[in-house]
Each structure stands twice: as C-alpha cells, then as structure tokens.
Design a protein around this motif. Structure first.
Motif, PDB file in Angstrom:
ATOM      1  N   ALA A 161       0.843  -1.206   0.000  1.00 13.81           N
ATOM      2  CA  ALA A 161       0.000   0.000   0.000  1.00 13.81           C
ATOM      3  C   ALA A 161       0.873   1.249   0.000  1.00 13.81           C
ATOM      4  O   ALA A 161       0.601   2.201  -0.746  1.00 13.81           O
ATOM      5  CB  ALA A 161      -0.927  -0.002   1.216  1.00 13.81           C
ATOM      6  N   GLU A 162       1.929   1.244   0.802  1.00 13.22           N
ATOM      7  CA  GLU A 162       2.836   2.395   0.837  1.00 13.22           C
ATOM      8  C   GLU A 162       3.525   2.595  -0.509  1.00 13.22           C
ATOM      9  O   GLU A 162       3.690   3.734  -0.966  1.00 13.22           O
ATOM     10  CB  GLU A 162       3.861   2.214   1.953  1.00 13.22           C
ATOM     11  N   ASP A 163       3.923   1.494  -1.144  1.00 11.07           N
ATOM     12  CA  ASP A 163       4.559   1.588  -2.460  1.00 11.07           C
ATOM     13  C   ASP A 163       3.601   2.197  -3.486  1.00 11.07           C
ATOM     14  O   ASP A 163       3.990   3.046  -4.289  1.00 11.07           O
ATOM     15  CB  ASP A 163       5.021   0.211  -2.940  1.00 11.07           C
ATOM     16  N   MET A 164       2.343   1.772  -3.442  1.00 17.37           N
ATOM     17  CA  MET A 164       1.345   2.298  -4.378  1.00 17.37           C
ATOM     18  C   MET A 164       1.032   3.766  -4.075  1.00 17.37           C
ATOM     19  O   MET A 164       0.833   4.561  -4.994  1.00 17.37           O
ATOM     20  CB  MET A 164       0.059   1.470  -4.320  1.00 17.37           C
ATOM     21  N   MET A 165       1.030   4.130  -2.799  1.00 18.99           N
ATOM     22  CA  MET A 165       0.799   5.527  -2.425  1.00 18.99           C
ATOM     23  C   MET A 165       1.926   6.406  -2.969  1.00 18.99           C
ATOM     24  O   MET A 165       1.671   7.495  -3.483  1.00 18.99           O
ATOM     25  CB  MET A 165       0.700   5.663  -0.903  1.00 18.99           C
ATOM     26  N   ALA A 166       3.157   5.914  -2.874  1.00 14.09           N
ATOM     27  CA  ALA A 166       4.300   6.669  -3.384  1.00 14.09           C
ATOM     28  C   ALA A 166       4.205   6.847  -4.901  1.00 14.09           C
ATOM     29  O   ALA A 166       4.650   7.866  -5.441  1.00 14.09           O
ATOM     30  CB  ALA A 166       5.605   5.956  -3.023  1.00 14.09           C
ATOM     31  N   LYS A 167       3.598   5.874  -5.578  1.00  4.10           N
ATOM     32  CA  LYS A 167       3.425   5.953  -7.037  1.00  4.10           C
ATOM     33  C   LYS A 167       2.144   6.698  -7.409  1.00  4.10           C
ATOM     34  O   LYS A 167       1.803   6.789  -8.585  1.00  4.10           O
ATOM     35  CB  LYS A 167       3.379   4.547  -7.633  1.00  4.10           C
ATOM     36  N   LYS A 168       1.416   7.191  -6.388  1.00  2.79           N
ATOM     37  CA  LYS A 168       0.160   7.933  -6.561  1.00  2.79           C
ATOM     38  C   LYS A 168      -0.943   7.078  -7.196  1.00  2.79           C
ATOM     39  O   LYS A 168      -1.837   7.585  -7.848  1.00  2.79           O
ATOM     40  CB  LYS A 168       0.378   9.196  -7.382  1.00  2.79           C
ATOM     41  N   ASP A 169      -0.868   5.766  -6.983  1.00  5.02           N
ATOM     42  CA  ASP A 169      -1.914   4.849  -7.436  1.00  5.02           C
ATOM     43  C   ASP A 169      -2.822   4.573  -6.238  1.00  5.02           C
ATOM     44  O   ASP A 169      -2.673   3.578  -5.530  1.00  5.02           O
ATOM     45  CB  ASP A 169      -1.295   3.550  -7.969  1.00  5.02           C
ATOM     46  N   MET A 170      -3.756   5.477  -6.006  1.00  2.00           N
ATOM     47  CA  MET A 170      -4.580   5.426  -4.803  1.00  2.00           C
ATOM     48  C   MET A 170      -5.560   4.250  -4.811  1.00  2.00           C
ATOM     49  O   MET A 170      -5.892   3.724  -3.753  1.00  2.00           O
ATOM     50  CB  MET A 170      -5.337   6.742  -4.613  1.00  2.00           C
ATOM     51  N   LYS A 171      -5.998   3.835  -5.981  1.00  6.30           N
ATOM     52  CA  LYS A 171      -6.917   2.697  -6.043  1.00  6.30           C
ATOM     53  C   LYS A 171      -6.201   1.424  -5.576  1.00  6.30           C
ATOM     54  O   LYS A 171      -6.734   0.670  -4.760  1.00  6.30           O
ATOM     55  CB  LYS A 171      -7.452   2.522  -7.458  1.00  6.30           C
ATOM     56  N   ALA A 172      -4.995   1.182  -6.062  1.00  2.49           N
ATOM     57  CA  ALA A 172      -4.225   0.002  -5.640  1.00  2.49           C
ATOM     58  C   ALA A 172      -3.840   0.118  -4.171  1.00  2.49           C
ATOM     59  O   ALA A 172      -3.868  -0.872  -3.436  1.00  2.49           O
ATOM     60  CB  ALA A 172      -2.976  -0.164  -6.510  1.00  2.49           C
ATOM     61  N   CYS A 173      -3.510   1.330  -3.733  1.00  4.12           N
ATOM     62  CA  CYS A 173      -3.170   1.560  -2.321  1.00  4.12           C
ATOM     63  C   CYS A 173      -4.348   1.177  -1.433  1.00  4.12           C
ATOM     64  O   CYS A 173      -4.190   0.461  -0.442  1.00  4.12           O
ATOM     65  CB  CYS A 173      -2.782   3.022  -2.110  1.00  4.12           C
ATOM     66  N   ALA A 174      -5.536   1.637  -1.800  1.00  3.93           N
ATOM     67  CA  ALA A 174      -6.739   1.341  -1.012  1.00  3.93           C
ATOM     68  C   ALA A 174      -7.026  -0.156  -0.998  1.00  3.93           C
ATOM     69  O   ALA A 174      -7.446  -0.705   0.029  1.00  3.93           O
ATOM     70  CB  ALA A 174      -7.932   2.117  -1.563  1.00  3.93           C
ATOM     71  N   THR A 175      -6.786  -0.829  -2.109  1.00  5.25           N
ATOM     72  CA  THR A 175      -7.002  -2.273  -2.177  1.00  5.25           C
ATOM     73  C   THR A 175      -6.076  -2.999  -1.210  1.00  5.25           C
ATOM     74  O   THR A 175      -6.504  -3.885  -0.460  1.00  5.25           O
ATOM     75  CB  THR A 175      -6.769  -2.793  -3.610  1.00  5.25           C
TER      76      THR A 175
END
Length: 90
Positions: free
Chosen positions: A65-79
């Motif tokens: 989730a942190e990796d996806m947040m850093a990439k600004k992929d909020m949908k994957a982060c939330a998943t």
C-alpha cells in the motif's frame, strides 16, 4: 403530558445507546482511505496484533500500500489497505 415526555426521554436514551453499536457495524464495511492518517491507524492496529501469519500478511499488504501511495496509485493503495485490514480481523 408526562407519558409523552417520559416516552421521548426513553426513546432518545435508547437511540443514543444503540448508536455506537450501529456505528461499529458500519465501520467494518468501511474501506480505509489511502492517507497518512489511515496508514498510521493501520500500522498501530498491526503492531497490536500477536505475531503470526495474519500479522505478516498485514505487514506485507501495508508495504505494498505504501509503495502504491508513493506511485500515486490510490486505487491500488486502497485495495492493499483493505487486504491488510482483513488480515487484522483474522
């Protein structure tokens, strides 16, 4: 008149007493938002867990989730945060 006031008082008390229980049920369905606050809350929940497979899974999901947040992929982060939350409930 007194019956009306009494019934309103009782009904109001019962409504207030049932609020936290209904709120908790609604919270279980709630998906964590991918924010710093949400991340901190999940990390605190994970740290409070006993060591084991569920805790390991939750930690891995939070890292993703942190990796996806850093990439600004909020949908994957939330998943991934949702997956971590499910692991904390096992």
């Amino acid at each position: 008149m007194r019956k009306c006031i009494f019934s309103n008082l009782v009904f109001g008390t019962l409504a207030l007493a049932s609020f936290p229980a209904s709120f908790a049920v609604a919270h279980e369905e709630h998906h964590m938002e991918c924010t710093e606050t949400g991340m901190n809350a999940m990390h605190a929940d994970i740290q409070a867990m006993s060591d084991g497979e569920s805790k390991t899974t939750a930690m891995k999901e939070m890292q993703m989730a942190e990796d996806m947040m850093a990439k600004k992929d909020m949908k994957a982060c939330a998943t991934h945060m949702h997956n971590a939350m499910e692991a904390t409930e096992k």
